[in-house]
Design a protein around this motif. Structure first.
Motif, PDB file in Angstrom:
ATOM      1  N   LEU A  23      26.259  -9.469  12.080  1.00  0.00           N
ATOM      2  CA  LEU A  23      24.843  -9.423  11.706  1.00  0.00           C
ATOM      3  C   LEU A  23      24.435 -10.671  10.932  1.00  0.00           C
ATOM      4  O   LEU A  23      23.334 -11.206  11.125  1.00  0.00           O
ATOM      5  CB  LEU A  23      24.545  -8.162  10.898  1.00  0.00           C
ATOM      6  N   PHE A  24      25.321 -11.161  10.077  1.00  0.00           N
ATOM      7  CA  PHE A  24      25.040 -12.381   9.327  1.00  0.00           C
ATOM      8  C   PHE A  24      24.876 -13.565  10.281  1.00  0.00           C
ATOM      9  O   PHE A  24      23.948 -14.360  10.147  1.00  0.00           O
ATOM     10  CB  PHE A  24      26.147 -12.655   8.310  1.00  0.00           C
ATOM     11  N   ARG A  25      25.779 -13.693  11.264  1.00  0.00           N
ATOM     12  CA  ARG A  25      25.686 -14.798  12.220  1.00  0.00           C
ATOM     13  C   ARG A  25      24.390 -14.719  13.026  1.00  0.00           C
ATOM     14  O   ARG A  25      23.735 -15.731  13.267  1.00  0.00           O
ATOM     15  CB  ARG A  25      26.899 -14.806  13.155  1.00  0.00           C
ATOM     16  N   ILE A  26      24.017 -13.526  13.428  1.00  0.00           N
ATOM     17  CA  ILE A  26      22.767 -13.349  14.176  1.00  0.00           C
ATOM     18  C   ILE A  26      21.574 -13.739  13.303  1.00  0.00           C
ATOM     19  O   ILE A  26      20.655 -14.427  13.757  1.00  0.00           O
ATOM     20  CB  ILE A  26      22.641 -11.911  14.703  1.00  0.00           C
ATOM     21  N   ALA A  27      21.600 -13.322  12.055  1.00  0.00           N
ATOM     22  CA  ALA A  27      20.521 -13.684  11.132  1.00  0.00           C
ATOM     23  C   ALA A  27      20.482 -15.203  10.904  1.00  0.00           C
ATOM     24  O   ALA A  27      19.401 -15.798  10.834  1.00  0.00           O
ATOM     25  CB  ALA A  27      20.687 -12.945   9.808  1.00  0.00           C
ATOM     26  N   THR A  44      19.286  -4.854   6.342  1.00  0.00           N
ATOM     27  CA  THR A  44      19.680  -4.034   7.484  1.00  0.00           C
ATOM     28  C   THR A  44      20.533  -2.858   7.032  1.00  0.00           C
ATOM     29  O   THR A  44      20.316  -1.720   7.461  1.00  0.00           O
ATOM     30  CB  THR A  44      20.459  -4.881   8.522  1.00  0.00           C
ATOM     31  N   PHE A  45      21.485  -3.114   6.149  1.00  0.00           N
ATOM     32  CA  PHE A  45      22.341  -2.027   5.683  1.00  0.00           C
ATOM     33  C   PHE A  45      21.603  -1.074   4.751  1.00  0.00           C
ATOM     34  O   PHE A  45      21.888   0.128   4.727  1.00  0.00           O
ATOM     35  CB  PHE A  45      23.623  -2.578   5.042  1.00  0.00           C
ATOM     36  N   ILE A  46      20.640  -1.583   4.013  1.00  0.00           N
ATOM     37  CA  ILE A  46      19.807  -0.689   3.192  1.00  0.00           C
ATOM     38  C   ILE A  46      19.027   0.254   4.100  1.00  0.00           C
ATOM     39  O   ILE A  46      18.973   1.465   3.859  1.00  0.00           O
ATOM     40  CB  ILE A  46      18.860  -1.501   2.278  1.00  0.00           C
ATOM     41  N   GLN A  61      25.498   2.269  17.853  1.00  0.00           N
ATOM     42  CA  GLN A  61      25.378   1.923  16.438  1.00  0.00           C
ATOM     43  C   GLN A  61      25.241   0.407  16.262  1.00  0.00           C
ATOM     44  O   GLN A  61      24.360  -0.072  15.538  1.00  0.00           O
ATOM     45  CB  GLN A  61      26.609   2.428  15.685  1.00  0.00           C
ATOM     46  N   LYS A  62      26.086  -0.354  16.940  1.00  0.00           N
ATOM     47  CA  LYS A  62      26.049  -1.811  16.837  1.00  0.00           C
ATOM     48  C   LYS A  62      24.722  -2.349  17.358  1.00  0.00           C
ATOM     49  O   LYS A  62      24.110  -3.217  16.732  1.00  0.00           O
ATOM     50  CB  LYS A  62      27.217  -2.416  17.620  1.00  0.00           C
ATOM     51  N   ALA A  63      24.258  -1.827  18.477  1.00  0.00           N
ATOM     52  CA  ALA A  63      22.980  -2.272  19.045  1.00  0.00           C
ATOM     53  C   ALA A  63      21.828  -1.973  18.087  1.00  0.00           C
ATOM     54  O   ALA A  63      20.914  -2.797  17.924  1.00  0.00           O
ATOM     55  CB  ALA A  63      22.740  -1.605  20.396  1.00  0.00           C
ATOM     56  N   TRP A  64      21.857  -0.817  17.442  1.00  0.00           N
ATOM     57  CA  TRP A  64      20.814  -0.459  16.482  1.00  0.00           C
ATOM     58  C   TRP A  64      20.818  -1.437  15.313  1.00  0.00           C
ATOM     59  O   TRP A  64      19.755  -1.938  14.900  1.00  0.00           O
ATOM     60  CB  TRP A  64      21.022   0.971  15.981  1.00  0.00           C
ATOM     61  N   ARG A  67      19.442  -4.777  16.449  1.00  0.00           N
ATOM     62  CA  ARG A  67      17.987  -4.708  16.636  1.00  0.00           C
ATOM     63  C   ARG A  67      17.264  -4.734  15.294  1.00  0.00           C
ATOM     64  O   ARG A  67      16.263  -5.438  15.134  1.00  0.00           O
ATOM     65  CB  ARG A  67      17.590  -3.459  17.409  1.00  0.00           C
ATOM     66  N   VAL A  68      17.757  -3.989  14.325  1.00  0.00           N
ATOM     67  CA  VAL A  68      17.125  -3.974  13.001  1.00  0.00           C
ATOM     68  C   VAL A  68      17.204  -5.364  12.370  1.00  0.00           C
ATOM     69  O   VAL A  68      16.221  -5.862  11.812  1.00  0.00           O
ATOM     70  CB  VAL A  68      17.777  -2.904  12.089  1.00  0.00           C
ATOM     71  N   THR A  69      18.348  -6.018  12.491  1.00  0.00           N
ATOM     72  CA  THR A  69      18.503  -7.369  11.943  1.00  0.00           C
ATOM     73  C   THR A  69      17.537  -8.332  12.625  1.00  0.00           C
ATOM     74  O   THR A  69      16.851  -9.113  11.955  1.00  0.00           O
ATOM     75  CB  THR A  69      19.954  -7.864  12.129  1.00  0.00           C
ATOM     76  N   THR A  70      17.491  -8.287  13.935  1.00  0.00           N
ATOM     77  CA  THR A  70      16.605  -9.172  14.694  1.00  0.00           C
ATOM     78  C   THR A  70      15.144  -8.937  14.322  1.00  0.00           C
ATOM     79  O   THR A  70      14.391  -9.900  14.088  1.00  0.00           O
ATOM     80  CB  THR A  70      16.810  -8.949  16.204  1.00  0.00           C
TER      81      THR A  70
END
Length: 164
Positions: A23-27, A44-46, A61-64, A67-70
């Motif tokens: 998620l960090f790399r995507i962000a 995202t984790f909050i 779960q990973k896709a969700w 998506r939230v991060t994106t």
């Protein structure tokens, strides 16, 4: 009651350890600054803890989470103060000992964000076009077109570097 809180905490920590780097790399791909990427990952984790969604499997779960991060990154980019140009700290995203690999990574990171995100998800996170379409909430044909245009831009850059 205490045990269920402890179990929930352990579950969240396990999920964090599994997906935080991705998620960090995507962000970072979207935002370009370490601080903003850390904030997006944390938010995202909050949201994950607040919503406590039920998932069908680990891929769901990973896709969700992606998506939230994106979506969070997109909302950060829409803010007025983010409209200024931001230098991307490529060395923080991926570190490699091979200079050719590092040069390619830096070229990918120099792509416009709409191409950079699909190239990253396809080549570095190993997602299929259909999955990227769902994650980014765009059509499969848009994903394919962005991949094609991203590859063309990379090819032009690589050919330009080879010229003396």
């Amino acid at each position: 009651m205490q045990q269920s809180i402890s179990q929930k905490s352990n579950q969240v920590m396990s999920i964090y350890e599994t997906y935080a780097d991705t998620l960090f790399r995507i962000a970072m791909v979207h935002l370009g600054r370490r601080e903003d990427a850390e904030e997006a990952t944390q938010d995202t984790f909050i949201k994950f803890m607040e919503k406590a969604p039920a998932f069908h499997d680990a891929e769901h779960q990973k896709a969700w989470l992606i998506r939230v991060t994106t979506n969070h990154c997109k909302s950060l980019l829409r803010r007025g103060w983010r409209k200024r140009e931001v230098k991307l700290e490529a060395s923080e995203l991926v570190i490699t000992n091979d200079p050719e690999d590092q040069a390619l990574i830096e070229l990918v990171l120099s792509l416009p964000v709409k191409y950079r995100s699909v190239v990253h998800l396809y080549y570095y996170e190993d997602y299929a076009v259909r999955d990227i379409s769902k994650i980014l909430e765009i059509s499969e044909s848009a994903v394919k077109m962005r991949l094609q245009r991203g590859r063309q831009l990379l090819k032009l850059e690589l050919e330009g570097e080879e010229q003396p």
